[in-house]
Design a protein around this motif. Structure first.
Motif, PDB file in Angstrom:
ATOM      1  N   ARG A  16       3.722  13.465  -6.632  1.00 50.10           N
ATOM      2  CA  ARG A  16       4.480  12.611  -5.703  1.00 50.10           C
ATOM      3  C   ARG A  16       3.552  11.816  -4.801  1.00 50.10           C
ATOM      4  O   ARG A  16       3.767  10.621  -4.564  1.00 50.10           O
ATOM      5  CB  ARG A  16       5.427  13.462  -4.849  1.00 50.10           C
ATOM      6  CG  ARG A  16       6.779  13.693  -5.468  1.00 50.10           C
ATOM      7  CD  ARG A  16       7.784  14.251  -4.466  1.00 50.10           C
ATOM      8  NE  ARG A  16       7.321  15.426  -3.756  1.00 50.10           N
ATOM      9  CZ  ARG A  16       7.427  16.673  -4.207  1.00 50.10           C
ATOM     10  NH1 ARG A  16       7.977  16.902  -5.373  1.00 50.10           N
ATOM     11  NH2 ARG A  16       6.984  17.676  -3.496  1.00 50.10           N
ATOM     12  N   ALA A  17       2.516  12.475  -4.301  1.00 51.48           N
ATOM     13  CA  ALA A  17       1.567  11.790  -3.410  1.00 51.48           C
ATOM     14  C   ALA A  17       0.830  10.685  -4.163  1.00 51.48           C
ATOM     15  O   ALA A  17       0.645   9.584  -3.638  1.00 51.48           O
ATOM     16  CB  ALA A  17       0.592  12.795  -2.807  1.00 51.48           C
ATOM     17  N   LEU A  18       0.408  10.957  -5.388  1.00 49.66           N
ATOM     18  CA  LEU A  18      -0.294   9.958  -6.193  1.00 49.66           C
ATOM     19  C   LEU A  18       0.620   8.773  -6.496  1.00 49.66           C
ATOM     20  O   LEU A  18       0.239   7.617  -6.315  1.00 49.66           O
ATOM     21  CB  LEU A  18      -0.799  10.589  -7.490  1.00 49.66           C
ATOM     22  CG  LEU A  18      -1.539   9.674  -8.460  1.00 49.66           C
ATOM     23  CD1 LEU A  18      -2.813   9.120  -7.825  1.00 49.66           C
ATOM     24  CD2 LEU A  18      -1.865  10.427  -9.745  1.00 49.66           C
ATOM     25  N   ALA A  19       1.830   9.050  -6.938  1.00 47.04           N
ATOM     26  CA  ALA A  19       2.755   7.990  -7.327  1.00 47.04           C
ATOM     27  C   ALA A  19       3.201   7.139  -6.137  1.00 47.04           C
ATOM     28  O   ALA A  19       3.484   5.948  -6.300  1.00 47.04           O
ATOM     29  CB  ALA A  19       3.970   8.593  -8.026  1.00 47.04           C
ATOM     30  N   SER A  20       3.231   7.721  -4.952  1.00 45.45           N
ATOM     31  CA  SER A  20       3.705   6.987  -3.768  1.00 45.45           C
ATOM     32  C   SER A  20       2.570   6.423  -2.912  1.00 45.45           C
ATOM     33  O   SER A  20       2.839   5.734  -1.930  1.00 45.45           O
ATOM     34  CB  SER A  20       4.585   7.894  -2.912  1.00 45.45           C
ATOM     35  OG  SER A  20       3.807   8.933  -2.316  1.00 45.45           O
ATOM     36  N   GLY A  21       1.319   6.738  -3.287  1.00 44.78           N
ATOM     37  CA  GLY A  21       0.189   6.256  -2.496  1.00 44.78           C
ATOM     38  C   GLY A  21       0.011   6.994  -1.186  1.00 44.78           C
ATOM     39  O   GLY A  21      -0.491   6.427  -0.212  1.00 44.78           O
ATOM     40  N   ASP A  22       0.380   8.247  -1.145  1.00 43.73           N
ATOM     41  CA  ASP A  22       0.221   9.075   0.054  1.00 43.73           C
ATOM     42  C   ASP A  22      -1.172   9.704   0.036  1.00 43.73           C
ATOM     43  O   ASP A  22      -1.357  10.848  -0.357  1.00 43.73           O
ATOM     44  CB  ASP A  22       1.308  10.147   0.095  1.00 43.73           C
ATOM     45  CG  ASP A  22       1.200  11.059   1.306  1.00 43.73           C
ATOM     46  OD1 ASP A  22       0.317  10.844   2.167  1.00 43.73           O
ATOM     47  OD2 ASP A  22       2.011  12.006   1.389  1.00 43.73           O
ATOM     48  N   TRP A  23      -2.161   8.933   0.469  1.00 42.00           N
ATOM     49  CA  TRP A  23      -3.558   9.371   0.377  1.00 42.00           C
ATOM     50  C   TRP A  23      -3.848  10.531   1.316  1.00 42.00           C
ATOM     51  O   TRP A  23      -4.606  11.435   0.963  1.00 42.00           O
ATOM     52  CB  TRP A  23      -4.496   8.185   0.623  1.00 42.00           C
ATOM     53  CG  TRP A  23      -4.057   6.998  -0.183  1.00 42.00           C
ATOM     54  CD1 TRP A  23      -3.769   5.748   0.287  1.00 42.00           C
ATOM     55  CD2 TRP A  23      -3.824   6.941  -1.594  1.00 42.00           C
ATOM     56  NE1 TRP A  23      -3.363   4.931  -0.744  1.00 42.00           N
ATOM     57  CE2 TRP A  23      -3.381   5.637  -1.906  1.00 42.00           C
ATOM     58  CE3 TRP A  23      -3.921   7.877  -2.626  1.00 42.00           C
ATOM     59  CZ2 TRP A  23      -3.070   5.238  -3.198  1.00 42.00           C
ATOM     60  CZ3 TRP A  23      -3.596   7.480  -3.914  1.00 42.00           C
ATOM     61  CH2 TRP A  23      -3.184   6.179  -4.188  1.00 42.00           C
ATOM     62  N   ASP A  24      -3.238  10.550   2.497  1.00 41.91           N
ATOM     63  CA  ASP A  24      -3.413  11.692   3.403  1.00 41.91           C
ATOM     64  C   ASP A  24      -2.797  12.945   2.788  1.00 41.91           C
ATOM     65  O   ASP A  24      -3.330  14.046   2.945  1.00 41.91           O
ATOM     66  CB  ASP A  24      -2.780  11.410   4.766  1.00 41.91           C
ATOM     67  CG  ASP A  24      -3.534  10.351   5.557  1.00 41.91           C
ATOM     68  OD1 ASP A  24      -4.752  10.171   5.319  1.00 41.91           O
ATOM     69  OD2 ASP A  24      -2.909   9.706   6.422  1.00 41.91           O
ATOM     70  N   GLY A  25      -1.677  12.764   2.096  1.00 38.60           N
ATOM     71  CA  GLY A  25      -1.041  13.896   1.423  1.00 38.60           C
ATOM     72  C   GLY A  25      -1.923  14.476   0.341  1.00 38.60           C
ATOM     73  O   GLY A  25      -2.031  15.699   0.199  1.00 38.60           O
ATOM     74  N   ILE A  26      -2.578  13.612  -0.441  1.00 41.31           N
ATOM     75  CA  ILE A  26      -3.509  14.105  -1.463  1.00 41.31           C
ATOM     76  C   ILE A  26      -4.673  14.823  -0.794  1.00 41.31           C
ATOM     77  O   ILE A  26      -5.054  15.910  -1.207  1.00 41.31           O
ATOM     78  CB  ILE A  26      -4.016  12.956  -2.361  1.00 41.31           C
ATOM     79  CG1 ILE A  26      -2.891  12.478  -3.280  1.00 41.31           C
ATOM     80  CG2 ILE A  26      -5.234  13.403  -3.190  1.00 41.31           C
ATOM     81  CD1 ILE A  26      -3.246  11.317  -4.156  1.00 41.31           C
ATOM     82  N   ARG A  27      -5.217  14.219   0.252  1.00 43.20           N
ATOM     83  CA  ARG A  27      -6.370  14.823   0.951  1.00 43.20           C
ATOM     84  C   ARG A  27      -6.038  16.224   1.436  1.00 43.20           C
ATOM     85  O   ARG A  27      -6.855  17.139   1.362  1.00 43.20           O
ATOM     86  CB  ARG A  27      -6.805  13.916   2.113  1.00 43.20           C
ATOM     87  CG  ARG A  27      -7.963  14.467   2.947  1.00 43.20           C
ATOM     88  CD  ARG A  27      -9.213  14.593   2.099  1.00 43.20           C
ATOM     89  NE  ARG A  27     -10.342  15.077   2.836  1.00 43.20           N
ATOM     90  CZ  ARG A  27     -10.646  16.377   3.041  1.00 43.20           C
ATOM     91  NH1 ARG A  27      -9.852  17.320   2.563  1.00 43.20           N
ATOM     92  NH2 ARG A  27     -11.725  16.715   3.696  1.00 43.20           N
ATOM     93  N   ALA A  28      -4.820  16.428   1.922  1.00 45.00           N
ATOM     94  CA  ALA A  28      -4.403  17.735   2.443  1.00 45.00           C
ATOM     95  C   ALA A  28      -4.332  18.805   1.351  1.00 45.00           C
ATOM     96  O   ALA A  28      -4.407  19.999   1.653  1.00 45.00           O
ATOM     97  CB  ALA A  28      -3.046  17.608   3.133  1.00 45.00           C
ATOM     98  N   LEU A  29      -4.224  18.393   0.092  1.00 44.20           N
ATOM     99  CA  LEU A  29      -4.133  19.345  -1.024  1.00 44.20           C
ATOM    100  C   LEU A  29      -5.495  19.782  -1.547  1.00 44.20           C
ATOM    101  O   LEU A  29      -5.572  20.676  -2.390  1.00 44.20           O
ATOM    102  CB  LEU A  29      -3.356  18.707  -2.182  1.00 44.20           C
ATOM    103  CG  LEU A  29      -1.926  18.272  -1.879  1.00 44.20           C
ATOM    104  CD1 LEU A  29      -1.347  17.541  -3.079  1.00 44.20           C
ATOM    105  CD2 LEU A  29      -1.060  19.457  -1.483  1.00 44.20           C
ATOM    106  N   LEU A  30      -6.570  19.156  -1.064  1.00 42.27           N
ATOM    107  CA  LEU A  30      -7.909  19.347  -1.628  1.00 42.27           C
ATOM    108  C   LEU A  30      -8.808  20.189  -0.745  1.00 42.27           C
ATOM    109  O   LEU A  30      -8.772  20.072   0.480  1.00 42.27           O
ATOM    110  CB  LEU A  30      -8.583  17.979  -1.814  1.00 42.27           C
ATOM    111  CG  LEU A  30      -7.864  16.949  -2.672  1.00 42.27           C
ATOM    112  CD1 LEU A  30      -8.546  15.598  -2.530  1.00 42.27           C
ATOM    113  CD2 LEU A  30      -7.833  17.396  -4.121  1.00 42.27           C
ATOM    114  N   HIS A  31      -9.657  20.985  -1.397  1.00 41.39           N
ATOM    115  CA  HIS A  31     -10.784  21.600  -0.682  1.00 41.39           C
ATOM    116  C   HIS A  31     -11.763  20.488  -0.319  1.00 41.39           C
ATOM    117  O   HIS A  31     -11.842  19.471  -1.018  1.00 41.39           O
ATOM    118  CB  HIS A  31     -11.502  22.628  -1.574  1.00 41.39           C
ATOM    119  CG  HIS A  31     -10.796  23.937  -1.632  1.00 41.39           C
ATOM    120  ND1 HIS A  31     -10.935  24.901  -0.668  1.00 41.39           N
ATOM    121  CD2 HIS A  31      -9.924  24.433  -2.539  1.00 41.39           C
ATOM    122  CE1 HIS A  31     -10.181  25.946  -0.976  1.00 41.39           C
ATOM    123  NE2 HIS A  31      -9.558  25.682  -2.112  1.00 41.39           N
TER     124      HIS A  31
END
Length: 128
Positions: A16-31
């Motif tokens: 969902r974050a990738l498809a919507s361009g939610d870059w902060d959301g992706i960052r929050a999922l990563l080590h």
């Protein structure tokens, strides 16, 4: 929540974050030291090292106007993978590929990503 349910939820959230361009959301999922490895010889190939570089890679891929169709979220005992059908086109190139983005998880976050592609030559031609 079971480990499998958590991995499924993480996979859906990542997509969902990738498809919507939610870059902060992706960052929050990563080590912080997450990596993302892609095959090929083009502008998105190789290994992005560090969470910020992984987010930059996602932004670069999305900037080409891809449609990220989620086919399945797959789980193993400890990890998850996204099965995707990515498509895009521009005047001089068409992208139509199936891929698996396998994510190694650690403590509920993505530690590393490795993408497997059905059409590396097509990817090379599109991401110039």
């Amino acid at each position: 929540m079971s480990t499998n349910e958590a991995a499924l939820a993480l996979g859906r959230t990542f997509h969902r974050a990738l498809a919507s361009g939610d870059w902060d959301g992706i960052r929050a999922l990563l080590h912080d030291d997450a990596t993302w490895t892609l095959p090929g010889d083009n502008t998105i190939s190789g290994t992005a090292e560090g969470a910020d570089a992984v987010v930059e890679r996602a932004q670069r891929i999305a900037s080409y106007g891809l449609n990220f169709e989620l086919l399945h979220v797959l789980v193993s005992r400890e990890n998850m993978a996204l099965s995707l059908h990515n498509t895009a086109q521009r005047e001089d190139a068409v992208l139509d590929e199936h891929l698996t983005t396998a994510c190694r998880l650690h403590d509920g976050k993505i530690a590393s990503i490795e993408t497997y592609l059905s059409d590396v030559p097509g990817m090379n031609a599109f991401f110039v």
